[in-house]
Design an enzyme around this catalytic site. Structure first.
Site, PDB file in Angstrom:
ATOM      1  N   CYS A 132       3.080  19.781   3.711  1.00  0.00           N
ATOM      2  CA  CYS A 132       1.866  20.652   4.430  1.00  0.00           C
ATOM      3  C   CYS A 132       1.796  21.788   3.347  1.00  0.00           C
ATOM      4  CB  CYS A 132       1.993  20.639   5.669  1.00  0.00           C
ATOM      5  SG  CYS A 132       0.388  21.156   6.689  1.00  0.00           S
ATOM      6  N   ASN A 133       1.118  22.779   3.860  1.00  0.00           N
ATOM      7  CA  ASN A 133       0.831  24.037   3.224  1.00  0.00           C
ATOM      8  C   ASN A 133       2.231  24.866   2.756  1.00  0.00           C
ATOM      9  OD1 ASN A 133       1.175  25.312   5.625  1.00  0.00           O
ATOM     10  ND2 ASN A 133      -0.530  26.468   5.414  1.00  0.00           N
TER      11      ASN A 133
END
Lengths: 225, 225
Positions: A103-104
């Site tokens: 993800c981020n």
């Protein structure tokens, strides 16, 4: 006995817990794997889901990891400016066999200077910020570039986990794990990417998350590069 | 403001944490939802993945849940004989709008007498034990029968979570959540069910898990029905 493979996940306040719990579920079953959840101190860490998880080891006591994995979440906004966290990541990355993100979490690796010139996956909503850290955003579910392995948004952590399990333990073991976790997904809708979801759903999600995204963005742009 | 929807997951030692963390991730974002992790006492509970999760509320202090969800894991073997747990489930199930399970958590609902005559999903390796509790095992990923909703093994909890989110908040919100969690799965292999995996991989997994399965089986057969 297979020697220990130390697989460490960074834990931090307001982590999207599935970014971490998905791949941790899979990778913890790799033969010889020892899974670590690492944070500054061994105190409960609040996730984004109203429950807290306990680290297994502090930064100071963490062994050299074979796999360093950074999950994401809105908490990444604070972490990109946290020198203690960035120093931990840099130190571990030097000796790690794989430097990974879901993800981020990729932005946190980026902020630590660990993705310069590397291709990386990232949650679609956060992907373009990778440019700021000299990384090359890739709209794929799992991306490998040299010893960097990254998963896209949240649930991509499961595909990432199985891909990495195949690297660590061979394809047959990864298949056994996919069967063990009955990973034969049947999403109820076909809208898991912005392209598939269409502009209306994208706008609705942005309306819900816009303020938190803007706050995080400010911090991402405050990172000295 | 949408009124609170109390969504409670049973937490217990040796829970397969992804059974719980997958749907909790999704359901916690349903507008108005309040997510609870419930255990006998508010003490850290060891999951199957070498880390512990903290309950948010004890059995005694748990409000009436709108959604009662029981995850699975090898720990289910101990839970099916634990009267305190079974009493908690029976009490909550009476007033709950939905009584739900993921993976072999269905067996725990069964042991509590809550699945008599109900169709239910369950992890493929544990599915046939449902007969013992008068439930009807169904080889599907998400199964609905009246107010019982169940997911199959482990990762089915994500499909289950989105299905239930659509029930609670409507299809559009469920789609927004699927997009938020970038749920566009791309499993690296096609072996997530015994049929797809074939007999060799099934045998290999059974060899790994056989002893723990046999221990749990003994306890399942010790439940008075």
């Amino acid at each position: 006995m297979t020697p220990n493979i130390h697989i460490g996940f960074l834990l931090f306040p307001n982590v999207t817990q599935l970014d971490l719990t998905g791949p941790a579920q899979i990778l913890s079953r790799v033969p010889g794997a020892k899974t670590h959840l690492v944070w500054k101190r061994c105190e409960a860490v609040e996730t984004d889901v109203r429950f807290s998880i306990n680290p297994t080891v502090s930064f100071a006591d963490c062994p050299q990891l074979d796999v360093l994995c950074v999950p994401g979440g809105f908490g990444v906004g604070d972490m990109v400016l946290d020198e203690e966290v960035l120093a931990f990541l840099r130190g571990q990355a030097e000796g790690a066999r794989y430097v990974a993100s879901v993800c981020n979490g990729a932005l946190l690796l980026g902020a630590a200077g660990l993705l310069k010139g590397y291709r990386s996956a990232c949650h679609w909503m956060w992907r373009d910020y990778l440019h700021r850290f000299g990384a090359i955003p890739v709209a794929e579910r799992v991306v490998r570039d040299r010893n960097r392995i990254s998963g896209g948004g949240v649930t991509a952590g499961i595909d990432f986990g199985l891909t990495l399990a195949a690297e660590l333990a061979g394809e047959e073991m990864a298949k056994v794990l996919q069967l063990a976790f009955e990973y034969d997904p049947q999403p109820p809708f076909d809208c898991g990417t912005p392209d598939k979801a269409g502009s209306e759903l994208v706008a609705r999600l942005r309306a819900i998350q816009g303020e938190r995204l803007a706050q995080a963005e400010q911090k991402i742009f405050a990172v000295p590069v």
